[in-house]
Enzyme design. Structure first.
Site, mmCIF file in Angstrom:
data_model
loop_
_atom_site.group_PDB
_atom_site.id
_atom_site.type_symbol
_atom_site.label_atom_id
_atom_site.label_comp_id
_atom_site.label_asym_id
_atom_site.label_seq_id
_atom_site.Cartn_x
_atom_site.Cartn_y
_atom_site.Cartn_z
ATOM 1 N N ASP A 1 0.809 -1.431 -0.006
ATOM 2 C CA ASP A 1 0.121 0.076 -0.020
ATOM 3 C C ASP A 1 0.874 1.297 -0.155
ATOM 4 O OD1 ASP A 1 -2.170 -1.775 0.230
ATOM 5 O OD2 ASP A 1 -2.245 -1.313 2.530
HETATM 6 N N1 URA Z 1 -1.408 -5.930 3.744
HETATM 7 C C1 URA Z 1 -1.753 -4.784 3.761
HETATM 8 O O1 URA Z 1 -2.949 -4.664 4.246
HETATM 9 N N2 URA Z 1 -1.060 -3.676 3.180
HETATM 10 C C2 URA Z 1 0.093 -4.002 2.646
HETATM 11 O O2 URA Z 1 0.604 -3.124 2.032
HETATM 12 C C3 URA Z 1 0.504 -5.192 2.571
HETATM 13 C C4 URA Z 1 -0.001 -6.107 3.043
#
Ligand code: URA
Length: 231
Positions: free
Chosen positions: A101
């Site tokens: 993310d």
């Molecule tokens: N899980 C999440 O919620 N976000 C990420 O960036 C990676 C794994």
């Protein structure tokens, strides 16, 4: 593709002629003579026939210490992407093996080898992905019990594979998961209405974020790191 078919395809020679070339030790794969026509070659194997190179495309493999605020995408009209941090490293052939993310930091793998990135991200291969998770509220032992049983994701109508939680502090834990579903870690914690306030990926399979790598920097993977994905 099988080596004998690869040579036939590239040279338009008959199967019999290809068998003969192999038997006469005229074929090299990765610089070594190869006589086994059944051997598999990928698009990143160097293949030579009678000293003429038929294929020589280099596989590129990098780890990046992803900073927050960079999108895991190859391009975006408004936000900086992780590829902006890779500008000098092989450009548009590269893709991301396992996105993070925008606000997540840590290990990001970047390559031009689709088989390799599938291998590390494919849920059925069960490569562990380890995250440090900081949350808004207290993390209790119940979390680990539920994660170990498996969390149901209603949107996708599937069960997440059992995951392991190690509580490090009241609001900090290390979580090991085996898939990379959309916002998986945040959704797992949200089962308890607990918001993830910081998320950092430490490792994928046996590849661990290099502690020497500053935030925003990348380095080529070692041969060992590239090959461990196939074990
Ligand atoms: N899980 C999440 O919620 N976000 C990420 O960036 C990676 C794994």
């Amino acid at each position: 593709m099988r080596l004998d078919r690869f040579i036939g395809h590239h040279t338009q020679q008959s199967k019999k002629a290809v068998r003969l070339l192999l038997a006469k030790r005229r074929v090299k794969v990765g610089g070594e003579v190869e006589v086994d026509g059944l051997r598999e070659v990928t698009k990143f194997c160097r293949v030579e026939l009678s000293e003429v190179t038929l294929q020589d495309r280099q596989g590129l493999y990098f780890m990046l210490h992803k900073p927050a605020g960079y999108l895991s995408a190859t391009s975006d009209p408004s936000l900086p992407t992780v590829m902006d941090l890779m500008a000098s490293q092989g450009g548009e052939q590269l893709h991301i093996g396992g996105r993070l993310d925008l606000d997540t930091t840590g290990l990001l793998l970047i390559t031009n080898d689709g088989n390799w990135s599938r291998r590390i991200t494919e849920p059925s291969v069960r490569k562990p992905k380890v995250y440090l998770v900081a949350t808004a509220d207290l993390i209790t032992p119940e979390y680990g019990e539920l994660f170990e049983r498996g969390v149901y994701l209603d949107h996708e109508d599937l069960m997440i594979q059992p995951a392991q939680l190690e509580i490090l502090e009241s609001r900090l834990a290390r979580l090991t998961i085996y898939e990379g579903r959309y916002r998986q870690v945040k959704r797992m914690f949200y089962r308890f209405k607990n918001r993830v306030v910081a998320l950092h990926r430490e490792s994928m399979g046996e590849i661990v974020l290099d502690p020497e790598l500053s935030v925003g920097d990348c380095r080529a993977l070692t041969k060992e790191e590239v090959e461990c994905v196939w074990r």
